[in-house]
Design a protein around this motif. Structure first.
Motif, PDB file in Angstrom:
ATOM      1  N   ALA A  40      41.046 -17.887  41.734  1.00 25.53           N
ATOM      2  CA  ALA A  40      40.958 -16.530  42.270  1.00 25.53           C
ATOM      3  C   ALA A  40      39.494 -16.134  42.509  1.00 25.53           C
ATOM      4  O   ALA A  40      39.174 -15.513  43.532  1.00 25.53           O
ATOM      5  N   LYS A  41      38.604 -16.483  41.586  1.00 25.44           N
ATOM      6  CA  LYS A  41      37.186 -16.143  41.748  1.00 25.44           C
ATOM      7  C   LYS A  41      36.578 -16.919  42.915  1.00 25.44           C
ATOM      8  O   LYS A  41      35.846 -16.353  43.731  1.00 25.44           O
TER       9      LYS A  41
ATOM     10  N   ASP B 154      34.888 -13.997  32.202  1.00 24.49           N
ATOM     11  CA  ASP B 154      34.165 -12.761  32.491  1.00 24.49           C
ATOM     12  C   ASP B 154      34.279 -11.857  31.274  1.00 24.49           C
ATOM     13  O   ASP B 154      35.209 -11.080  31.144  1.00 24.49           O
ATOM     14  N   THR B 155      33.347 -12.040  30.344  1.00 24.52           N
ATOM     15  CA  THR B 155      33.324 -11.243  29.128  1.00 24.52           C
ATOM     16  C   THR B 155      31.962 -10.580  28.997  1.00 24.52           C
ATOM     17  O   THR B 155      31.056 -10.842  29.787  1.00 24.52           O
TER      18      THR B 155
ATOM     19  N   GLN C  70      29.582 -14.779  31.686  1.00 20.63           N
ATOM     20  CA  GLN C  70      30.293 -14.709  32.955  1.00 20.63           C
ATOM     21  C   GLN C  70      29.960 -15.949  33.762  1.00 20.63           C
ATOM     22  O   GLN C  70      28.800 -16.319  33.895  1.00 20.63           O
ATOM     23  N   GLY C  71      30.986 -16.586  34.271  1.00 15.21           N
ATOM     24  CA  GLY C  71      30.765 -17.739  35.123  1.00 15.21           C
ATOM     25  C   GLY C  71      31.840 -18.784  34.972  1.00 15.21           C
ATOM     26  O   GLY C  71      32.790 -18.634  34.210  1.00 15.21           O
TER      27      GLY C  71
END
Length: 119
Positions: free
Chosen positions: A23-24, A94-95, A99-100
């Motif tokens: 999705a990202k 994604d916290t 993130q990544g």
């Protein structure tokens, strides 16, 4: 070897791209207005542990590539990298702490302290 992605579709890449990662990647491609690129994972010499991952969008199709489709994103692995990433899972986190994209590779026997490379 074929493995199933989280959506249940078989792929010959030997790599699993989670729904969050797909999705990202799809969102990044849509943001750029590009539908002609693949998400490529490659393994290159480098780093203090010997090998380093490269994860990038690519418009090339290399001889011997294995590809799989995950949620509208084509994942490409070149034939030299395929044995090193067989069974690996690419995820997107994604916290507040991180993130990544992350790569969980059962073939990696060790990594450097900074986590930038593996062996």
């Amino acid at each position: 070897m074929t493995v199933s992605n989280e959506s249940g579709t078989a792929t010959s890449t030997g790599v699993i791209l989670t729904d969050a990662a797909a999705a990202k990647a799809k969102a990044l491609l849509d943001q750029e207005g590009r539908d002609d690129l693949s998400l490529r994972i490659a393994v290159q010499p480098g780093g203090c542990a010997g090998l380093r991952y490269q994860l990038f969008f690519d418009d090339r199709s290399l001889d011997g590539d294995v590809t799989g489709d995950f949620g509208g994103v084509t994942l490409a692995v070149d034939r030299m990298s395929a044995p090193y990433v067989q069974g690996a899972t690419i995820d997107f986190v994604d916290t507040i702490e991180k993130q990544g994209f992350t790569i969980d590779n059962p073939n990696a026997t060790g990594s450097c302290a900074c986590g930038d490379s593996f062996n």
